[in-house]
Design an enzyme around this catalytic site. Structure first.
Site, PDB file in Angstrom:
ATOM      1  N   HIS A  21      22.116  52.849  40.841  1.00  0.00           N
ATOM      2  CA  HIS A  21      22.531  51.683  40.050  1.00  0.00           C
ATOM      3  C   HIS A  21      23.790  52.005  39.235  1.00  0.00           C
ATOM      4  O   HIS A  21      24.666  51.160  39.072  1.00  0.00           O
ATOM      5  CB  HIS A  21      21.393  51.231  39.135  1.00  0.00           C
ATOM      6  CG  HIS A  21      20.181  50.763  39.890  1.00  0.00           C
ATOM      7  ND1 HIS A  21      20.261  49.905  40.966  1.00  0.00           N
ATOM      8  CD2 HIS A  21      18.863  51.050  39.747  1.00  0.00           C
ATOM      9  CE1 HIS A  21      19.044  49.674  41.443  1.00  0.00           C
ATOM     10  NE2 HIS A  21      18.183  50.365  40.722  1.00  0.00           N
TER      11      HIS A  21
ATOM     12  N   ARG B 295       9.339  46.394  39.540  1.00  0.00           N
ATOM     13  CA  ARG B 295       9.720  47.751  39.971  1.00  0.00           C
ATOM     14  C   ARG B 295       9.091  48.803  39.039  1.00  0.00           C
ATOM     15  O   ARG B 295       8.624  48.463  37.954  1.00  0.00           O
ATOM     16  CB  ARG B 295      11.246  47.886  39.943  1.00  0.00           C
ATOM     17  CG  ARG B 295      11.856  47.018  41.017  1.00  0.00           C
ATOM     18  CD  ARG B 295      13.280  47.371  41.286  1.00  0.00           C
ATOM     19  NE  ARG B 295      13.723  46.639  42.458  1.00  0.00           N
ATOM     20  CZ  ARG B 295      14.753  46.953  43.212  1.00  0.00           C
ATOM     21  NH1 ARG B 295      15.470  48.003  42.909  1.00  0.00           N
ATOM     22  NH2 ARG B 295      15.071  46.236  44.257  1.00  0.00           N
TER      23      ARG B 295
ATOM     24  N   ASP C 153      22.988  44.887  47.123  1.00  0.00           N
ATOM     25  CA  ASP C 153      21.779  45.595  47.564  1.00  0.00           C
ATOM     26  C   ASP C 153      22.124  46.970  48.148  1.00  0.00           C
ATOM     27  O   ASP C 153      23.191  47.136  48.759  1.00  0.00           O
ATOM     28  CB  ASP C 153      21.068  44.737  48.622  1.00  0.00           C
ATOM     29  CG  ASP C 153      19.633  45.166  48.827  1.00  0.00           C
ATOM     30  OD1 ASP C 153      19.116  45.969  48.022  1.00  0.00           O
ATOM     31  OD2 ASP C 153      19.013  44.698  49.791  1.00  0.00           O
ATOM     32  N   GLY C 154      21.221  47.921  47.960  1.00  0.00           N
ATOM     33  CA  GLY C 154      21.375  49.235  48.602  1.00  0.00           C
ATOM     34  C   GLY C 154      21.592  50.385  47.642  1.00  0.00           C
ATOM     35  O   GLY C 154      21.768  51.529  48.071  1.00  0.00           O
TER      36      GLY C 154
ATOM     37  N   GLU D 275      12.173  38.934  39.734  1.00  0.00           N
ATOM     38  CA  GLU D 275      11.135  39.734  40.412  1.00  0.00           C
ATOM     39  C   GLU D 275      11.317  41.237  40.193  1.00  0.00           C
ATOM     40  O   GLU D 275      10.412  42.026  40.478  1.00  0.00           O
ATOM     41  CB  GLU D 275      11.152  39.454  41.922  1.00  0.00           C
ATOM     42  CG  GLU D 275      10.665  38.053  42.303  1.00  0.00           C
ATOM     43  CD  GLU D 275      11.684  36.955  42.028  1.00  0.00           C
ATOM     44  OE1 GLU D 275      12.896  37.246  42.049  1.00  0.00           O
ATOM     45  OE2 GLU D 275      11.268  35.803  41.762  1.00  0.00           O
TER      46      GLU D 275
ATOM     47  N   LEU E 135      39.713  35.529  35.746  1.00  0.00           N
ATOM     48  CA  LEU E 135      38.537  35.502  36.639  1.00  0.00           C
ATOM     49  C   LEU E 135      37.271  35.298  35.808  1.00  0.00           C
ATOM     50  O   LEU E 135      37.133  35.902  34.739  1.00  0.00           O
ATOM     51  CB  LEU E 135      38.443  36.826  37.415  1.00  0.00           C
ATOM     52  CG  LEU E 135      37.246  36.947  38.367  1.00  0.00           C
ATOM     53  CD1 LEU E 135      37.705  37.385  39.751  1.00  0.00           C
ATOM     54  CD2 LEU E 135      36.221  37.950  37.871  1.00  0.00           C
TER      55      LEU E 135
ATOM     56  N   ARG F 120      16.760  56.797  41.708  1.00  0.00           N
ATOM     57  CA  ARG F 120      17.299  55.472  42.066  1.00  0.00           C
ATOM     58  C   ARG F 120      18.297  54.964  41.031  1.00  0.00           C
ATOM     59  O   ARG F 120      19.274  54.292  41.370  1.00  0.00           O
ATOM     60  CB  ARG F 120      16.144  54.473  42.220  1.00  0.00           C
ATOM     61  CG  ARG F 120      15.276  54.730  43.438  1.00  0.00           C
ATOM     62  CD  ARG F 120      14.099  53.764  43.476  1.00  0.00           C
ATOM     63  NE  ARG F 120      14.548  52.382  43.490  1.00  0.00           N
ATOM     64  CZ  ARG F 120      14.913  51.729  44.595  1.00  0.00           C
ATOM     65  NH1 ARG F 120      14.866  52.318  45.763  1.00  0.00           N
ATOM     66  NH2 ARG F 120      15.301  50.472  44.527  1.00  0.00           N
TER      67      ARG F 120
ATOM     68  N   ARG G 155      25.924  39.635  51.113  1.00  0.00           N
ATOM     69  CA  ARG G 155      24.806  40.525  50.788  1.00  0.00           C
ATOM     70  C   ARG G 155      25.059  41.865  51.465  1.00  0.00           C
ATOM     71  O   ARG G 155      25.256  41.923  52.678  1.00  0.00           O
ATOM     72  CB  ARG G 155      23.463  39.959  51.261  1.00  0.00           C
ATOM     73  CG  ARG G 155      22.324  40.917  50.878  1.00  0.00           C
ATOM     74  CD  ARG G 155      20.950  40.374  51.189  1.00  0.00           C
ATOM     75  NE  ARG G 155      19.954  41.303  50.671  1.00  0.00           N
ATOM     76  CZ  ARG G 155      18.825  40.969  50.084  1.00  0.00           C
ATOM     77  NH1 ARG G 155      18.521  39.705  49.928  1.00  0.00           N
ATOM     78  NH2 ARG G 155      17.982  41.882  49.647  1.00  0.00           N
TER      79      ARG G 155
ATOM     80  N   SER H 289      16.767  36.139  48.907  1.00  0.00           N
ATOM     81  CA  SER H 289      16.045  36.767  47.803  1.00  0.00           C
ATOM     82  C   SER H 289      16.127  35.970  46.501  1.00  0.00           C
ATOM     83  O   SER H 289      16.375  36.530  45.430  1.00  0.00           O
ATOM     84  CB  SER H 289      16.542  38.203  47.575  1.00  0.00           C
ATOM     85  OG  SER H 289      16.202  39.012  48.665  1.00  0.00           O
TER      86      SER H 289
ATOM     87  N   TRP I  96      11.208  42.921  37.613  1.00  0.00           N
ATOM     88  CA  TRP I  96      10.283  43.482  36.616  1.00  0.00           C
ATOM     89  C   TRP I  96       9.142  44.219  37.298  1.00  0.00           C
ATOM     90  O   TRP I  96       8.491  45.059  36.685  1.00  0.00           O
ATOM     91  CB  TRP I  96       9.699  42.358  35.736  1.00  0.00           C
ATOM     92  CG  TRP I  96      10.694  41.686  34.856  1.00  0.00           C
ATOM     93  CD1 TRP I  96      11.215  40.437  35.021  1.00  0.00           C
ATOM     94  CD2 TRP I  96      11.310  42.204  33.667  1.00  0.00           C
ATOM     95  NE1 TRP I  96      12.110  40.149  34.011  1.00  0.00           N
ATOM     96  CE2 TRP I  96      12.182  41.220  33.165  1.00  0.00           C
ATOM     97  CE3 TRP I  96      11.209  43.418  32.966  1.00  0.00           C
ATOM     98  CZ2 TRP I  96      12.947  41.396  32.015  1.00  0.00           C
ATOM     99  CZ3 TRP I  96      11.972  43.589  31.813  1.00  0.00           C
ATOM    100  CH2 TRP I  96      12.821  42.597  31.355  1.00  0.00           C
TER     101      TRP I  96
ATOM    102  N   ARG J 151      18.745  53.090  48.066  1.00  0.00           N
ATOM    103  CA  ARG J 151      18.882  53.901  49.279  1.00  0.00           C
ATOM    104  C   ARG J 151      20.057  54.869  49.173  1.00  0.00           C
ATOM    105  O   ARG J 151      19.996  56.007  49.625  1.00  0.00           O
ATOM    106  CB  ARG J 151      19.048  52.993  50.509  1.00  0.00           C
ATOM    107  CG  ARG J 151      17.725  52.506  51.056  1.00  0.00           C
ATOM    108  CD  ARG J 151      17.909  51.365  51.999  1.00  0.00           C
ATOM    109  NE  ARG J 151      18.258  50.143  51.287  1.00  0.00           N
ATOM    110  CZ  ARG J 151      18.766  49.060  51.863  1.00  0.00           C
ATOM    111  NH1 ARG J 151      19.012  49.060  53.156  1.00  0.00           N
ATOM    112  NH2 ARG J 151      19.032  47.994  51.138  1.00  0.00           N
TER     113      ARG J 151
END
Ligand code: FPP
Length: 240
Positions: free
Chosen positions: A29, A63, A12-13, A59, A123, A25, A173, A181, A61, A16
């Site tokens: 990403h 945005r 998250d973040g 959820e 991994l 934004r 998080r 979430s 979608w 911002r």
């Protein structure tokens, strides 16, 4: 030292991080993909066996359209650019989530990436994309009902989207919020939670080490008492 075998992360973040730099934004990403790449390498170097990340929730979608399409485009670009490198590093990719709502191009990319990395063993990287914890539980239950199998914990566990890996030991998080979430609601039952104010694009090796160090201080009791764990079963009556 006791390194968590499975780490799950809500990254998250990004928004911002971008907004503070007067960037769109989606630029956050993009930087988030770089942070993820760095984190995968750092996890593998530290002996973590499984990393599960929340890249796009059921959820998300909701945005703005340009952000959703930006994230979809980013997935296509990231698949093309990162999969060969990840494979070279011994990473096995799994994409977890509802594929029904995704474009054919993305689904083909996910299938191809999973096939191309299926032989890797260093991994496991689970990328949760169009995923939600409630979707996962409901889907598993529906599968069992359709097969006429009883809805037991063991059966549900086997039908869940992360049945190929053990439950996460450490749930991180970033970004300052302290909530789940809708991520790994079933699998996170006994995960140790670690929250940091650091924004995801700034999550580096030192931040990962901080989270692992916090995990190493925790006493994982799984419903038992401290004295039971220390071999003194019977002294405490109350499970914590
Ligand atoms: C949450 O930050 C982050 C996301 C919804 C997307 C996470 C995706 C990545 C890190 C990139 C990897 C993904 C792909 C598609 C390869 P936010 O946007 O909610 O940030 P904010 O809380 O600051 O607004």
């Amino acid at each position: 030292m006791n390194v968590p075998h499975h780490i799950a992360i809500v990254m998250d973040g990004n928004g911002r991080w971008a907004t503070r730099r007067f960037l769109p934004r989606v630029a956050g990403h993009k930087q988030g993909v770089e942070a993820l790449r760095r984190c995968v390498t750092a996890c593998a170097d530290r002996g973590v066996g499984v990393l599960t990340v929340f890249a796009f929730s059921s959820e998300n979608w909701n945005r703005p359209v340009e952000e959703v399409s930006g994230l979809m485009d980013l997935m296509v670009v990231a698949l093309g650019r990162e999969v060969p490198k990840l494979s070279k590093d011994g990473v096995r990719l799994h994409f977890v989530g509802e594929r029904g709502g995704l474009s054919e191009k993305i689904v083909a990319g996910l299938v191809q990436a999973e096939a191309a990395t299926a032989h890797n063993t260093r991994l496991v990287l689970n990328v949760c994309f169009n995923y939600g914890g409630r979707w996962d539980i409901a889907r598993a239950a529906a599968q069992l009902v359709a097969r006429g199998e009883p809805l037991t914990e063991i059966n549900l566990d086997r039908a869940m989207a992360l049945a190929h890996v053990p439950d996460p030991d450490l749930f991180i998080r970033t970004g300052g919020e302290q909530r789940l979430s809708n991520f790994l609601l079933w699998q996170g039952a006994y995960s140790e939670l670690f929250f940091t104010d650091r924004l995801w694009p700034e999550f580096d090796e030192a931040a990962l080490d901080e989270a692992i160090a916090a995990y190493q201080q925790r006493e994982r009791r799984f419903g038992q008492t401290s004295s039971q764990l220390a071999g003194g079963a019977g002294r405490d009556r109350q499970a914590a």
